[in-house]
Structure formats: C-alpha cells, structure tokens
Design a protein around this motif. Structure first.
Motif, PDB file in Angstrom:
ATOM      1  N   GLY A 114      -8.460  23.708 -31.808  1.00 19.03           N
ATOM      2  CA  GLY A 114      -8.942  22.946 -32.945  1.00 19.03           C
ATOM      3  C   GLY A 114      -9.052  23.839 -34.156  1.00 19.03           C
ATOM      4  N   LYS A 115      -9.592  23.281 -35.226  1.00 16.11           N
ATOM      5  CA  LYS A 115      -9.779  24.081 -36.433  1.00 16.11           C
ATOM      6  C   LYS A 115     -10.897  25.089 -36.201  1.00 16.11           C
ATOM      7  CE  LYS A 115      -7.947  21.273 -40.146  1.00 16.11           C
ATOM      8  NZ  LYS A 115      -8.167  20.828 -41.525  1.00 16.11           N
ATOM      9  N   GLU A 116     -10.702  26.288 -36.697  1.00 20.74           N
ATOM     10  CA  GLU A 116     -11.697  27.328 -36.521  1.00 20.74           C
ATOM     11  C   GLU A 116     -12.875  27.097 -37.455  1.00 20.74           C
ATOM     12  OE1 GLU A 116      -9.933  31.106 -37.097  1.00 20.74           O
ATOM     13  OE2 GLU A 116      -8.560  30.932 -35.394  1.00 20.74           O
ATOM     14  N   PHE A 117     -14.047  27.509 -36.972  1.00 18.49           N
ATOM     15  CA  PHE A 117     -15.250  27.453 -37.808  1.00 18.49           C
ATOM     16  C   PHE A 117     -15.098  28.378 -39.008  1.00 18.49           C
ATOM     17  CE2 PHE A 117     -19.144  29.623 -39.034  1.00 18.49           C
ATOM     18  CZ  PHE A 117     -19.938  28.553 -39.437  1.00 18.49           C
ATOM     19  N   LYS A 118     -15.555  27.902 -40.154  1.00 21.14           N
ATOM     20  CA  LYS A 118     -15.549  28.738 -41.358  1.00 21.14           C
ATOM     21  C   LYS A 118     -16.937  28.723 -41.973  1.00 21.14           C
ATOM     22  CE  LYS A 118     -10.696  28.475 -42.879  1.00 21.14           C
ATOM     23  NZ  LYS A 118     -10.143  27.848 -41.668  1.00 21.14           N
ATOM     24  N   SER A 119     -17.391  29.878 -42.377  1.00 22.31           N
ATOM     25  CA  SER A 119     -18.683  29.977 -43.062  1.00 22.31           C
ATOM     26  C   SER A 119     -18.560  29.375 -44.458  1.00 22.31           C
ATOM     27  CB  SER A 119     -19.114  31.434 -43.165  1.00 22.31           C
ATOM     28  OG  SER A 119     -18.243  32.135 -44.046  1.00 22.31           O
ATOM     29  N   HIS A 120     -19.704  29.169 -45.120  1.00 22.40           N
ATOM     30  CA  HIS A 120     -19.670  28.642 -46.485  1.00 22.40           C
ATOM     31  C   HIS A 120     -18.908  29.586 -47.417  1.00 22.40           C
ATOM     32  CE1 HIS A 120     -23.459  26.313 -45.232  1.00 22.40           C
ATOM     33  NE2 HIS A 120     -22.452  25.473 -45.297  1.00 22.40           N
ATOM     34  N   GLU A 121     -19.081  30.887 -47.194  1.00 22.32           N
ATOM     35  CA  GLU A 121     -18.365  31.871 -48.011  1.00 22.32           C
ATOM     36  C   GLU A 121     -16.857  31.743 -47.811  1.00 22.32           C
ATOM     37  OE1 GLU A 121     -19.348  33.918 -50.276  1.00 22.32           O
ATOM     38  OE2 GLU A 121     -21.524  33.701 -50.111  1.00 22.32           O
TER      39      GLU A 121
END
Length: 315
Positions: free
Chosen positions: A3-10
C-alpha cells in the motif's frame, strides 16, 4: 499487496512543495502543518485539489500561486455549504413525513402501514418494492424497540402509529414509502406542493441523495448523480439550454438541480433566504481566492453565472 507508505506531515509538505504548492514562508508552512493535522491530507488535499491541478502528467503539478490556504478556503466553503443545505432540507423532511403520515393514516388508519394491499400493487416491481419497504420498517421498529416513544406504543397499544415511526425514518426511507403508495394517495400529498406525484417522488429521491452527502461529510459543491432530476416547469421558465438536444446543460444531475428541487418544496420566503445565504457564503469566499475564479467553482456546482438573479426571479 503493497500500500501507500506512511508520510509524516513534514514529508507531506515536502511533497506538496515538489508539486508546485507555495509553502515558501514560515507562515505558509505553519498553516499547512496545522491544516494537515486538523483535517487530514486525504480530506483536504485529495478531496479539494482538483481545481488547483494544472497537469497530471507525468506527476501532479499545481497551478502557480496555489497555497494550502486557498485549498483550505474551498474546503471550508464546502463544509459551510453542506451545513446550509442540510439546514434547509431538514424542514422539508419533517414536512413531507408529516403530510404522508396524515394522508395515509386518514385513508387506512394509523396502524395499517404494513398491510400489502394498502399500497399500489399494480406498479412494475410492486411486490418486491412493497415487501422491501415493509421489511425495512419492521427492522427499524425492532432495532429501536427500547426507544421510549416506540416502547410506549408497543407496550400500551401493540403498534406504533406512522407519525411516531416517522421520528426514526430517514428521508430516503419515507421517499421509498411514498413511491409505493397508491396513486390517489400520492396525488393527495403532491397536491400540497402543486406538482404531480411522479415529480414529487423524483424530488424526494434527489434531495435524499443530497441530504446523505451533507450528513456524511461528502464533497457537495461538485455533487453529481446518475439519477437526474425530472424535467420540471422551472427548467423551461429559466430557459436552461439543452446542448445535446436531450438533457438540460445544468440543473439535472448537479447541485443546481437540488436548488430547483427545493424551490418546489420550500415556502417562497424560506427559499429566498436559502438563495441569499448561499450568495453570502460566496461573497465571503471570493476575496480569499487568487488562483481560482468564481466561474471555476460555479461550473463544478452546476450553477450558471447569474444563478442568484435567476432563482430570485422565480415566483
């Protein structure tokens, strides 16, 4: 399956910058971070970036000058738009429930809304539709048996009057109930609104879809449906063109169609308040925009440029 990887707000902010969104100042970055924290990237960006996209190949590129602030302004506009439509559809829902309960109970008694022969058994698909509505009503009663008003009538009288059941029915459910009523009964209801019974049936189903969008927080300004609003006299009186010679260019499957539908089921003074309230909402949005133009948003809504004058001219 990956799936799509988690990304931080930054990381999400960096992604937006790489695609051309202007987050060049500390103020822009602070706003972007708070907006993503409060609203979520999917709801805010994926939900409302369509009008800001300049190109999708080979990757999304935003129009010059696009900021997270402006995307948020559109997002907030849509949220307030949902609140307005929801506020004006709810009284329609209450009104139509009351009229249907009165007409049906007057004709068949207040405890006979689950008898098959009290409905139009000659209509195409009648058996399946009638039994489906009756079964749905039975499920609603069973699931709400502990509700004080429901429990009282069941314990005291052994049944629940239709006007009490109304309190737990949705607009969609009462619309289906209306669709299976005998034609004379339907006409007794539609006569209140000075329209034909098939027109009222169509209006109720259309407004039910819009109500559901509002209640579930779905994007409303770009609302579209496969089941169009029926051709109404208002389409002709407003001279809405038919580009393909078959269906009107707008006011059929869009949010403008909801405005036309509400024209028939709201009191005239209330309808004018609705029009003016939406106009005021537009007036507060427009000064905040630099990338988008009013016409961009109106087109998504299915509204003509002179929509306010058109609707206020209706009598």
């Amino acid at each position: 399956m990956s799936g799509k990887e988690f990304k931080s707000h930054e990381e999400l902010i960096s992604l937006l910058i790489s695609r051309g969104v202007d987050i060049s100042t500390p103020e822009h970055k602070s706003f972007a971070k708070k907006a993503l924290q409060h609203e979520g990237y999917y709801n805010l960006i994926n939900g409302y970036n369509k009008l800001f996209i300049a190109s999708t190949a080979p990757a999304e590129r935003y129009k010059p000058g696009t900021t997270v602030e402006e995307i948020f302004y559109l997002y907030d506009f849509d949220r307030k738009l949902r609140n307005i439509f929801f506020k004006y559809i709810l009284p329609v829902e209450t009104n139509i429930k009351s009229i249907i309960a009165y007409v049906f109970s007057q004709q068949y008694g207040h405890d006979n809304y689950m008898l098959y022969n009290n409905f139009n058994t000659t209509r195409k698909g009648a058996e399946a539709n009638i039994t489906s509505v009756i079964a749905d009503f039975q499920r609603q009663l069973a699931s709400r048996a502990s509700d004080p008003s429901i429990a009282h009538y069941l314990k005291t009288y052994g049944y629940v009057p239709l006007w009490v059941l109304n309190n737990i029915l949705t607009l969609g459910q009462i619309s289906k109930f209306y669709s299976i009523m005998k034609q004379q009964d339907r006409q007794n209801v539609s006569r209140v609104f000075h329209i034909q019974d098939n027109q009222l049936e169509n209006i109720l189903f259309y407004l039910s879809s819009v109500r559901n969008f509002c209640a579930h927080g779905n994007r409303l300004y770009c609302f579209r449906t496969k089941r169009p609003l029926a051709d109404m006299p208002v389409h002709k009186s407003l001279n809405i063109p038919c580009g393909d010679g078959k269906e009107h260019d707008y006011g059929k499957r869009d949010l403008y169609a909801a405005m036309l539908a509400l024209y028939y089921v709201l009191p005239a003074a209330t309808y004018k308040k609705l029009v003016k309230e939406i106009y005021r909402l537009f007036s507060t949005l427009m000064p905040k925009l630099s990338v988008l133009h009013e016409d961009d948003i109106l087109k998504e809504m299915g509204f003509p440029c002179d929509w306010r004058n058109q609707l206020l001219s209706l009598k």
